[in-house]
Design a protein around this motif. Structure first.
Motif: not given
Length: 140
Positions: A41-42, A73-83, A98-111
């Protein structure tokens, strides 16, 4: 520090923020991807920057001339498991990860990266204006 060093530092900062924006865009593009195992997973990536130093002639001292990307650096947050048993990438138990990307954090980082880039542009423009005014003083 000469006015030309300011251009080096501001240019280096703009390059760093551009790298940060590109990595954030990559994270956002992969936010909803899934894989058959947590290892595949990404994982969200962030650049690690370090001060770039240059030896000052004569004294052996070092002067800062900007930043450079040292590592990713790669995030060590766990990936979400989906059935999702019908998904082609599902494991033997019917799970995808699913990837462990937090879209809210990424948008904040982008701003934040975008504003830092804009600040570096302003530093460069102000330095250019000061240099031009200094040259005009020499003409008078």
């Amino acid at each position: 520090m000469s006015v030309f060093s300011v251009f080096d530092v501001a240019g280096s900062a703009m390059n760093a923020q551009s790298l940060r924006l590109n990595m954030t865009a990559s994270n956002l593009a992969n936010a909803e991807t899934v894989a058959g195992s947590p290892e595949e997973a990404y994982k969200a990536r962030q650049p690690v920057f370090a001060a770039a130093l240059r030896s000052v002639q004569g004294g052996g001292e070092q002067a800062a001339v900007g930043v450079t990307m040292r590592d990713v650096a790669e995030s060590d947050a766990p990936n979400q498991r989906l059935h999702m048993p019908d998904h082609p990438a599902a494991d033997e138990n019917g799970y995808v990860y699913r990837s462990n990307v937090n879209t809210v954090e990424e948008m904040t980082n982008m701003i934040s990266a975008s504003r830092s880039y804009q600040n570096s542009v302003e530093v460069m423009n102000t330095s250019k204006q000061l240099a031009l005014q200094t040259l005009q003083l020499g003409q008078n």
